[in-house]
Design an enzyme around this catalytic site. Structure first.
Site, PDB file in Angstrom:
ATOM      1  N   LYS B  78       0.689  -1.141  -0.029  1.00 19.90           N
ATOM      2  CA  LYS B  78       0.066   0.027  -0.054  1.00 19.90           C
ATOM      3  C   LYS B  78       0.976   1.228  -0.031  1.00 19.90           C
ATOM      4  O   LYS B  78       1.799   1.165   0.747  1.00 19.90           O
ATOM      5  CB  LYS B  78      -0.756  -0.092   1.243  1.00 19.90           C
ATOM      6  N   SER B 153      -9.945   2.063   2.900  1.00 26.14           N
ATOM      7  CA  SER B 153      -8.809   2.889   2.191  1.00 26.14           C
ATOM      8  C   SER B 153      -7.953   1.992   1.406  1.00 26.14           C
ATOM      9  O   SER B 153      -7.282   2.382   0.327  1.00 26.14           O
ATOM     10  CB  SER B 153      -8.052   3.781   2.991  1.00 26.14           C
ATOM     11  N   SER B 177     -10.260  -0.205   7.308  1.00 30.54           N
ATOM     12  CA  SER B 177      -9.463  -0.122   5.824  1.00 30.54           C
ATOM     13  C   SER B 177      -8.728  -1.326   5.327  1.00 30.54           C
ATOM     14  O   SER B 177      -8.443  -1.239   3.860  1.00 30.54           O
ATOM     15  CB  SER B 177      -8.534   1.105   5.887  1.00 30.54           C
TER      16      SER B 177
END
Lengths: 477, 488
Positions: B78, B153, B177
């Site tokens: 990420k 997210s 997330s």
């Protein structure tokens, strides 16, 4: 109207740790800009603070030394504001749960002891420096200082004069150096003062509106800034105006304070507990360990010096201001066979003057405590006179030789032998019959003439007491 | 079996048997990214050259017989994890030009375990969002339905795993997330106990809630990855100093006799009926493996969204202050003074959602509001935590739906922040309490994946993964590949 001054102080003492409070970067002073700022100090994304245990230990030590409550549980908080030399946009400090709670410290002004309350002392990180010169309309930022550990020591508004404020600052300045938690270097900013000053009509309970004067870095400036500020506030009130709560800056060149920002412009710092750091817990073991590490503190040392060395309060106070000076004194006394008063006189007189002249600290003294003790011993046993000792001291200052070696080499040994002195006196009296007559006729001032002549003859080596005694006997015969 | 759908263990065996090299495997997934990511937009930055070099190193280690289970396995990180020398944008214009001079500890640990970083995945800006629509690099599409969001997210990581663009991806979870996008994209994702994975080098959103974790096809794959990234780190004061648990060897254990708690507050009106029936089926499957079920109550859990939206913005308002245009990141053109430098750099660098949360956070911390909002929210947080502590006195695992619905349509909720925030109602409490939680695929509603959330007690990740793995022995939802991405 009679006015009373009320003063409270905030002192920032830079803790003498090797590395910063939340990172491993060095805190050494004077490096090239931004060479001692690591990723954490620069506030780079993703970096995290890790508390320097040494800073905690120093804060605890300080708390114990002022008999304060040490919080078993204290919390770091973020103080939010934007400034270019504040890399994270917040300063990590302590807010409602500081590590050191209420304590107190005694100060002495004009021989009177007063107890000043210390509200709290908390740990925090220093900001960097903004450099406004040399950048032509721009600002340079040096982050070497960012993250340097500070202990902010906040007093109660207990002081009533500039002299008391200075005495308080000096007492703390001495204390933090005794504890070896701060080097006390005011020029380099290791020990900085903010002063809160207000005035009120004498007898009034309620405090007046205060102004805060920032960043005073010498005892003299503190005194002058307070004197100036008190005058300014009284003038304002007496001319029907009001004191505004604000931050003021002392300008040493102009000897005046000027406004920095008023309370209306003050930030809302939005303090909240820093989620990156765990609460600081102080165990009973750590407390015991720190207590055991406490040195003899200035006040205790002072009264011991008065007792043990039979010194006056003044002498004892001067000798114990600095731990290094006190240690030097005790070593010198030991080497001088216990001549405590004589050593004190030499330390505060000749040695201090010489150190001052060459801007040396006691730790840098070219004459060691042992050598000074050796010199004092020779005065005490009358090998040399005090006057000759000054010559010997000068020679010691510029060499590594002992007092004994110098006395021997230079032939400075005092003449105390009465036979030898009597011979010289007889000779002198024979050569100066007229002066002898004058003396005997009542002009006793002529005594000085004879002493002077004899001292000249012996290059000052004649034992003055012995000489006086013999001379008087012969002249009066 | 197709290469992209092989389990981590199978890939590792292929590598160690020299059926395929790490360089070939890395190239294979890099090709898939190039082929499919045009429409998904799950990857922000590729790391092709360095990845192939690292793969060649891994091949040497394999040749030398010096390989662990993750050696030579490609993965995606990420874009919230700092990677030395490779841009770390955090999905923001603010950091579009930011290259960190260090690796996040989690990245280092996974590299030391031998993984090959293929690139950095898309995400909601600064991890603030539940749909991956707030990214400066554009929205990510859900491979199961390109008109729907992947969740957020960690939407890029979830979409990439769902489309089989990499076997593993890292994620972070502040309020759901990892779990919510895992549910929306039909993959497995785990957020461990707060403090298990170091936060060093992971760009902070809300420090007391942020926790990194693993995203993969299956619980077994996630177990290997999580184990490699966990562990005490002296650079993170909130990292927990305890030995890393063995997350793998207990996967095959029987779950007979375990008690699964079903919080009645999570099986309520907010939960979509069709989603609920899939979750019920999953719970039946777990029961069939010998576990028993018990209804429990988390009386304060309905306060978790409001408490979260005070605490998280408060922390983020301070965490994001360092993005000021002074030292790194976006800086506005020719500022006329300091104030202008700050306001324009931040005004231009941050997106709408980030600004909204900074303002909310600054507000709740202001003098006069602190006690009413921030302090109160922290008190509520402790109540919620206590609810979970009490629940775990009675049950071993808590189960629920991960999200109240399946993935919603792109653009549907962007104008209504509160409806967006409510998509995390089942996940947020876990972060407030600091517990481990995961999402496993448990079926489809209208061809969109449904996620089963499993919540464990503190440091009980191995049991959590054990239950998930046993469930995945009984079902094949986690092996499904979205239409259009099956081509080898």
């Amino acid at each position: 109207m009679q006015w009373e001054t009320v003063i409270g102080l905030e002192i920032h003492a830079q803790l003498a740790t090797q590395s910063k409070i939340f990172s491993g970067a060095s805190v050494a002073y004077g490096a090239e800009p931004n060479t001692q700022a690591c990723a954490v100090d620069l506030g780079l994304p993703g970096t995290l603070p890790v508390l320097n245990e040494q800073a905690v230990r120093f804060a605890v030590k300080f708390g114990l030394a002022i008999d304060a409550h040490i919080a078993p549980y204290s919390v770091f908080a973020r103080k939010n504001y934007f400034y270019p030399d504040l890399p994270k946009g917040y300063q990590i400090s302590q807010f409602d749960l500081p590590i050191v709670g209420l304590g107190e410290i005694d100060i002495i002004v004009d021989g009177d002891t007063r107890t000043i309350g210390v509200t709290r002392a908390h740990l925090e990180e220093d900001a960097g420096k903004s450099l406004h010169e040399d950048y032509h309309g721009m600002t340079g930022v040096d982050l070497n200082r960012a993250g340097t550990p500070l202990l902010e020591i906040v007093s109660e508004p207990d002081m009533r004069s500039a002299a008391e404020a200075v005495a308080y600052v000096k007492t703390l300045h001495s204390l933090v150096q005794y504890l070896e938690i701060c080097d006390g270097n005011m020029q380099e900013g290791s020990f900085r003062c903010d002063v809160n000053v207000s005035v009120r009509p004498k007898g009034q309970e309620e405090f007046g509106t205060r102004a805060e004067i920032k960043n005073l870095n010498s005892f003299r400036f503190i005194e002058k800034a307070i004197a100036h500020e008190v005058e300014r506030q009284i003038d304002l009130i007496e001319s029907g105006q009001k004191v505004v709560q604000e931050t003021r800056l002392y300008d040493a060149n102009k000897d005046e304070t000027r406004s920095m920002r008023s309370k209306e412009e003050a930030n809302d710092y939005r303090y909240f507990p820093d989620p990156d750091l765990l609460p600081v817990e102080i165990s009973a073991e750590l407390l015991a360990e720190m207590r055991a590490e406490l040195p003899e503190l200035p006040a205790a040392k002072k009264s011991r010096f008065q007792q043990q060395y039979q010194l006056s309060e003044y002498d004892a106070a001067v000798l114990t201001v600095q731990r290094g000076l006190a240690d030097y004194y005790e070593q010198a006394v030991a080497s001088a066979g216990g001549e405590a008063k004589l050593v004190a006189n030499w330390l505060m007189g000749e040695l201090s003057a010489a150190l001052n002249k060459s801007s040396c600290d006691i730790s840098q003294s070219p004459v060691s405590a042992e050598r000074l003790g050796g010199l004092v011993s020779r005065i005490a046993d009358q090998t040399i006179s005090g006057k000759i000792a000054k010559q010997v001291f000068e020679l010691m200052w510029s060499s590594d030789d002992s007092a004994d070696d110098i006395i021997e080499r230079e032939g400075l040994k005092q003449i105390s032998d009465s036979g030898e002195l009597e011979k010289m006196i007889d000779q002198l009296m024979a050569q100066n019959v007229a002066q002898v007559e004058q003396f005997r006729a009542g002009k006793t001032k002529m005594m000085g003439f004879f002493v002077g002549q004899l001292m000249k003859q012996t290059q000052g080596k004649a034992n003055p007491q012995e000489l006086n005694k013999l001379l008087l006997a012969k002249l009066n015969a | 079996m197709t290469m992209y759908n092989k389990s981590l263990k199978q890939l590792s065996t292929s590598l160690q048997n020299k059926d395929i090299s790490s360089v070939e495997l890395s190239q294979y997934f890099l090709e898939r990214i190039k082929q499919y990511d045009g429409e998904l937009n799950s990857v922000i930055t590729l790391n092709e050259e360095a990845a192939l070099q690292a793969a060649a190193q891994a091949d040497k280690a394999i040749q030398a017989g010096d390989a662990g289970p993750l050696t030579g396995i490609p993965l995606l990180h990420k874009d919230i994890f700092c990677t030395e020398g490779l841009r770390t944008s955090c999905g923001s214009k603010m950091l579009d030009n930011f290259i960190a001079p260090y690796n996040a500890t989690a990245v280092d640990k996974l590299s030391q375990a031998g993984t090959i970083m293929l690139g950095k995945t898309n995400m909601d800006e600064f991890a603030m969002g539940s749909s991956n629509e707030t990214s400066f690099y554009g929205a990510v599409k859900n491979p199961w339905g390109l008109q729907t969001v992947p969740g957020g997210s960690s939407g890029g990581s979830a979409a990439a795993i769902a489309a089989r663009l990499a076997p593993l991806a890292s994620g972070t979870d502040t309020g759901g997330s990892i779990r919510q996008p895992a549910a929306f994209c039909g993959i497995t994702g785990i957020k461990p106990t707060y403090g298990s994975v170091s936060r060093y080098g992971m760009i902070a959103f809300a420090s007391s809630l942020d926790q990194a974790g693993a995203m993969a096809k299956s619980a077994e794959d996630a177990a290997y990855m999580l184990q490699a990234m966990s562990g005490f780190d002296e650079k993170d004061s909130t990292s927990v100093n305890r030995p890393v648990a063995d997350l793998v060897s207990g996967l095959a254990d029987s779950i007979k006799g375990l008690t699964i708690g079903l919080p009645k507050e999570f099986f309520s009106a907010e939960l979509d009926d069709a989603v609920r029936s899939k979750v019920d089926e999953a719970i039946d499957a777990i029961k069939s493996a010998g576990a028993q079920v018990k209804e429990i109550s988390l009386p304060n859990i309905n306060l978790s969204v409001p408490a979260y939206y005070v605490v998280a913005p408060a922390e983020c308002s301070a965490n994001l202050s360092r993005f000021d245009g002074v030292r790194f990141g976006h800086r506005c053109d020719s500022p006329k003074d300091l104030e202008d430098l700050y306001t324009r750099s931040r005004g231009e660098g941050f997106g709408e959602e980030v600004k909204r949360r900074i303002m909310m956070g600054a507000y709740v911390l202001s003098t006069g509001y602190y006690d009413a909002y921030y302090k109160k929210a922290q008190q509520v947080r402790r109540l919620i935590q206590q609810d979970f502590v009490n629940a775990f006195k009675e049950v071993d695992i808590i189960a629920s739906a991960t999200a109240p619905s399946t993935a919603f349509t792109v653009g549907d909720r962007t104008d209504d922040p509160v409806s967006m925030y409510l998509s995390d109602i089942f996940t947020i409490g876990v972060n407030l309490a600091g517990l481990p939680g995961m999402s496993v695929p448990c079926g489809f509603v209208n061809e969109m994946p449904v996620g089963l959330q499993l919540i464990g007690n503190y440091y009980d990740e191995s049991r959590l993964l054990n239950v998930a793995h046993q469930y995945q022995q009984l079902t094949d939802w986690h092996t499904r590949v979205p239409t259009g991405f099956e081509q080898e």
